[in-house]
Write a protein that holds these residues in place. Structure first.
Motif, mmCIF file in Angstrom:
data_model
loop_
_atom_site.group_PDB
_atom_site.id
_atom_site.type_symbol
_atom_site.label_atom_id
_atom_site.label_comp_id
_atom_site.label_asym_id
_atom_site.label_seq_id
_atom_site.Cartn_x
_atom_site.Cartn_y
_atom_site.Cartn_z
ATOM 1 N N MET A 29 0.813 -1.207 0.000
ATOM 2 C CA MET A 29 0.000 0.000 0.000
ATOM 3 C C MET A 29 0.851 1.264 0.000
ATOM 4 O O MET A 29 0.461 2.286 -0.583
ATOM 5 C CB MET A 29 -0.941 -0.022 1.207
ATOM 6 C CG MET A 29 -1.990 -1.120 1.135
ATOM 7 S SD MET A 29 -3.057 -1.195 2.589
ATOM 8 C CE MET A 29 -3.945 0.351 2.426
ATOM 9 N N GLU A 33 0.485 4.435 -2.596
ATOM 10 C CA GLU A 33 0.322 5.841 -2.203
ATOM 11 C C GLU A 33 1.424 6.714 -2.806
ATOM 12 O O GLU A 33 1.188 7.868 -3.182
ATOM 13 C CB GLU A 33 0.323 5.961 -0.675
ATOM 14 C CG GLU A 33 -0.853 5.264 0.017
ATOM 15 C CD GLU A 33 -2.194 5.829 -0.394
ATOM 16 O OE1 GLU A 33 -2.273 7.043 -0.702
ATOM 17 O OE2 GLU A 33 -3.178 5.063 -0.401
ATOM 18 N N ALA A 52 -7.591 3.205 -8.531
ATOM 19 C CA ALA A 52 -8.037 1.926 -7.975
ATOM 20 C C ALA A 52 -6.830 1.014 -7.917
ATOM 21 O O ALA A 52 -5.972 1.047 -8.802
ATOM 22 C CB ALA A 52 -9.134 1.310 -8.847
ATOM 23 N N ARG A 54 -5.410 -3.112 -6.416
ATOM 24 C CA ARG A 54 -5.591 -4.423 -5.771
ATOM 25 C C ARG A 54 -4.200 -4.934 -5.419
ATOM 26 O O ARG A 54 -3.343 -5.066 -6.298
ATOM 27 C CB ARG A 54 -6.299 -5.409 -6.697
ATOM 28 C CG ARG A 54 -7.639 -4.917 -7.227
ATOM 29 C CD ARG A 54 -8.273 -5.951 -8.147
ATOM 30 N NE ARG A 54 -8.910 -7.034 -7.384
ATOM 31 C CZ ARG A 54 -8.749 -8.334 -7.650
ATOM 32 N NH1 ARG A 54 -7.930 -8.728 -8.609
ATOM 33 N NH2 ARG A 54 -9.386 -9.250 -6.929
ATOM 34 N N ILE A 62 -6.159 -6.755 -0.950
ATOM 35 C CA ILE A 62 -6.651 -5.475 -0.439
ATOM 36 C C ILE A 62 -7.055 -4.609 -1.628
ATOM 37 O O ILE A 62 -6.275 -4.429 -2.565
ATOM 38 C CB ILE A 62 -5.576 -4.761 0.387
ATOM 39 C CG1 ILE A 62 -5.210 -5.602 1.617
ATOM 40 C CG2 ILE A 62 -6.043 -3.366 0.813
ATOM 41 C CD1 ILE A 62 -4.024 -5.071 2.377
ATOM 42 N N GLU A 63 -8.277 -4.098 -1.592
ATOM 43 C CA GLU A 63 -8.778 -3.264 -2.685
ATOM 44 C C GLU A 63 -9.123 -1.870 -2.165
ATOM 45 O O GLU A 63 -9.668 -1.727 -1.072
ATOM 46 C CB GLU A 63 -10.028 -3.892 -3.315
ATOM 47 C CG GLU A 63 -9.783 -5.246 -3.952
ATOM 48 C CD GLU A 63 -11.028 -5.821 -4.596
ATOM 49 O OE1 GLU A 63 -10.914 -6.566 -5.573
ATOM 50 O OE2 GLU A 63 -12.134 -5.512 -4.091
ATOM 51 N N ARG A 64 -8.792 -0.877 -2.974
ATOM 52 C CA ARG A 64 -9.143 0.497 -2.620
ATOM 53 C C ARG A 64 -9.390 1.283 -3.897
ATOM 54 O O ARG A 64 -8.740 1.041 -4.926
ATOM 55 C CB ARG A 64 -8.027 1.149 -1.808
ATOM 56 C CG ARG A 64 -8.428 2.528 -1.278
ATOM 57 C CD ARG A 64 -7.307 3.168 -0.508
ATOM 58 N NE ARG A 64 -7.646 4.565 -0.205
ATOM 59 C CZ ARG A 64 -6.773 5.504 0.093
ATOM 60 N NH1 ARG A 64 -5.480 5.206 0.147
ATOM 61 N NH2 ARG A 64 -7.148 6.738 0.353
ATOM 62 N N SER A 66 -10.840 5.417 -5.405
ATOM 63 C CA SER A 66 -11.203 6.804 -5.086
ATOM 64 C C SER A 66 -11.734 7.516 -6.324
ATOM 65 O O SER A 66 -11.173 7.389 -7.416
ATOM 66 C CB SER A 66 -9.993 7.564 -4.549
ATOM 67 O OG SER A 66 -10.258 8.950 -4.452
#
Length: 208
Positions: A29, A33, A52, A54, A62-64, A66
């Motif tokens: 992660m 970022e 996006a 994964r 882990i998925e995120r 915005s």
């Protein structure tokens, strides 16, 4: 599962708005970022930087995502859906938008962010990811040549060889390859003793 082996970029224009997609390989992660921050600085004058990703951490994905100021659900979610549909992991997709003065509406935004992301996905070179291990075991100099030959033939990476006081080799092997590897070594009278599993790892393999 698959990932990409190099960064790619693609650009589309929709009703005078420019959408620039950038896809990167990331393995945690913090890397993700960092890539987002790099893109924000590179395109500092753009209105939106939607993303996006994964990422595999501790055997979990882990998925995120915005929308970064776009209407909810019009950017990050469809981008993430495309990564998931294509079974891509350890990948971040960032789409930067330069507003062209014409409103696209929610449907238009979904299509534009999806198309921009898909352009990047299609442009990327895919690499398979398989669950594996980094293992360490003793090796004699006389067995090294055969070990190197076998690993090269079967695309198993030897990470380190050491012939100091206690000669050893460290290599990475997928779980699927491991059993065959140990059997073949046994058949060649290269019995592997005191094998130590240093860590689990997802290993890159060519997509067949």
């Amino acid at each position: 599962m698959k990932t990409i082996n190099e960064a790619v970029s693609a650009t589309i224009v929709e009703k005078k708005s420019k959408f620039i997609s950038n896809l990167f390989y990331v393995d945690n992660m913090q890397n993700a970022e960092q890539k987002i921050e790099e893109i924000r600085k590179k395109y500092y004058d753009a209105r939106h930087h939607c993303f996006a990703y994964r990422i595999i951490e501790n055997d979990k994905i882990i998925e995120r995502a915005s929308d970064d100021g776009e209407p909810s659900g019009t950017a990050g979610a469809p981008m993430l859906q495309l990564l998931s549909k294509n079974e891509l992991v350890n990948v971040i997709a960032i789409v930067t938008r330069y507003f062209g003065g014409i409103l696209l509406g929610t449907g238009g935004l979904v299509r534009a962010y999806s198309q921009s992301t898909m352009e990047g996905i299609q442009k990327a070179k895919w690499i398979g990811l398989e669950k594996g291990e980094i293992i360490k075991f003793p090796v004699s100099y006389q067995n090294l040549a055969y070990l190197q030959y076998y690993c090269k033939k079967n695309e198993i990476s030897i990470l380190e060889t050491n012939f100091d006081e206690e000669p050893y080799v460290i290599l990475e092997v997928t779980i699927n390859e491991k059993g065959k590897f140990l059997h073949e070594m046994e058949e060649k009278q290269f019995s592997i003793q005191k094998m130590e599993i240093l860590q689990g790892k997802y290993i890159q393999k060519k997509v067949q």
